[in-house]
Design an enzyme around this catalytic site. Structure first.
Site: not given
Length: 441
Positions: A217, A261, A94
């Site tokens: 997410h 997720h 990320d």
């Protein structure tokens, strides 16, 4: 028959002949035969001696040229060899999100992330120390298509600043980059909330280079249910009909489907309908870490038939939800071996979640630590061939198979982009008169 040919050598006590070197034994046998014969022909003996010396020299040259076998207990040497042959491709980092938060996506001059002061798990020097061969950079944001486009932009600009990195949109490019000693750099979007509930935007994301999208997410969207929702409410609605339409379009495009997720039902629903292998870009195993964010065994059992893989991550609160501060590199290895025991070594990879989680397992503190992880996996008993699959061969295969499924679908008669739309979307309003439309005759 020549007398020399008829004599069988009788090895004298203390002979230097060895069972493990047949060619060298044969050269010594020739000399011994000559020594034992009663017919001493100087020319013949000279010829035999010359042949023996030449053969000995060839054997020694062979031994010098051929690489020596690596001690199977020299895990560092084995790791170095494997990572020199196969790219270690991390499924999820990320860093672009940190660039947004800390630098407002302004990366030039003194702000260049790999050169100055960005607080992160990642920089070029440590990637090289960690022998990273490829990286999927996450273009995650919490809101809006616009912000996602900005993250795609900054990730591409960041890659362009370093000659050691190579932007890639195909599996073949990633292989070629590794052969050129560059770190392949790819894009993945972490959540269908980032596309504005529009399948048309998935197509645009693909055209911009995004090669996987996580279905959710930490929130539900028009397509699917997130693990966080089930944790908070106990309700799991799985994949919606609109989500199934999105899966069809992602298959048609060659966009890899990421099930990290997502809720457990979403995982099962998606694998049941997709025509292409799925990935879990950064996940762990529910059986040994009871968080709904992790993947249950029955889903792992579906991966061999689907062809997909789970890429194990390092986030301590999901590796050891019972005691995150005690999570270690060895706990990560536990998850790797559990996934391999259920799904097989063809279906396991590595997806760190570096810079996407504040805390990682002790002992694997940043991108320089991959060799330590691989050595630990070998120490547990994994073979070099299994490790090659873990570090890179599996994700390259899954990516290439998504490309092949895409080509197959687009070659089918009547194949066109999916036009389904979300009925909950805000419809455009128009206060003026509607244009007059006439049907073609």
């Amino acid at each position: 028959m020549n007398r020399l040919d008829a004599i069988e050598p009788q090895w004298p006590p203390g002979s230097l002949l060895r069972e493990d070197n047949t060619n060298e034994n044969q050269s010594r046998a020739i000399v011994l035969k000559a020594q034992k014969t009663k017919s001493w022909n100087p020319l013949k003996l000279l010829a035999i001696s010359s042949i023996s010396i030449a053969l000995w020299a060839a054997i020694r040259a062979r031994d010098l040229i051929q690489p020596q076998a690596i001690d199977p207990f020299d895990f560092a040497a084995r790791t170095t060899k494997v990572l020199s042959e196969i790219p270690l491709i991390d499924g999820h980092n990320d860093l672009p999100f940190l660039v947004r938060l800390q630098l407002n996506n302004q990366i030039y001059g003194d702000n260049l992330p790999f050169g100055h002061g960005l607080a992160s798990h990642t920089d070029l020097k440590r990637m090289q120390e960690g022998k990273v061969g490829g990286q999927f950079w996450s273009v995650f944001v919490e809101h809006s298509v616009r912000d996602t486009l900005e993250q795609i932009d900054v990730a591409k600009r960041l890659v362009a600043e370093y000659s050691e990195l190579q932007y890639c949109e195909t599996a073949a490019c990633a292989r070629k980059a590794f052969k050129s000693k560059k770190i392949s750099s790819m894009l993945g979007a972490e959540g269908l909330h980032q596309i504005g509930s529009s399948i048309a935007v998935i197509r645009q994301m693909y055209d911009l280079g995004v090669r996987y999208i996580t279905l959710t997410h930490n929130c539900d969207n028009a397509f699917a249910t997130a693990a966080t929702t089930v944790t908070n409410t106990g309700k799991d609605s799985g994949l919606s009909d609109f989500g199934r339409a999105a899966i069809r379009e992602m298959n048609r495009l060659g966009m890899m489907i990421d099930l990290s997720h997502t809720s457990h039902r979403t995982m099962r629903d998606t694998i049941a309908v997709t025509r292409a292998p799925v990935i879990f870009s950064h996940s762990a195993c529910y059986a040994i870490a009871k968080s709904l964010r992790n993947t249950p065994d029955d889903v792992l059992q579906m991966l061999p038939q689907n062809g997909g893989l789970i890429m194990i991550f390092f986030a301590n609160k999901f590796i050891r939800p019972d005691n995150p501060q005690k999570a270690t590199l060895e706990d990560v290895v536990d998850h790797i071996f559990h996934a391999a025991s259920i799904a097989g070594w063809d279906h396991v990879g590595i997806g760190s979640d570096f810079d996407g989680t504040p805390s990682v397992a002790n002992g694997i503190d940043d991108v320089s630590a991959y060799p330590k992880l691989i050595e630990a996996v070998m120490r547990r008993g994994a073979t070099d061939e299994q490790v090659k699959k873990l570090v890179g061969l599996n994700i390259l295969r899954v990516w290439a198979e998504n490309e092949m499924v895409s080509a197959q679908i687009q070659g089918e008669i009547g194949s066109r982009p999916v036009e389904s739309y979300w009925e909950g979307r805000t419809q455009p309003t128009w206060n003026g008169p509607l244009p007059s439309l006439k049907k073609n005759k």
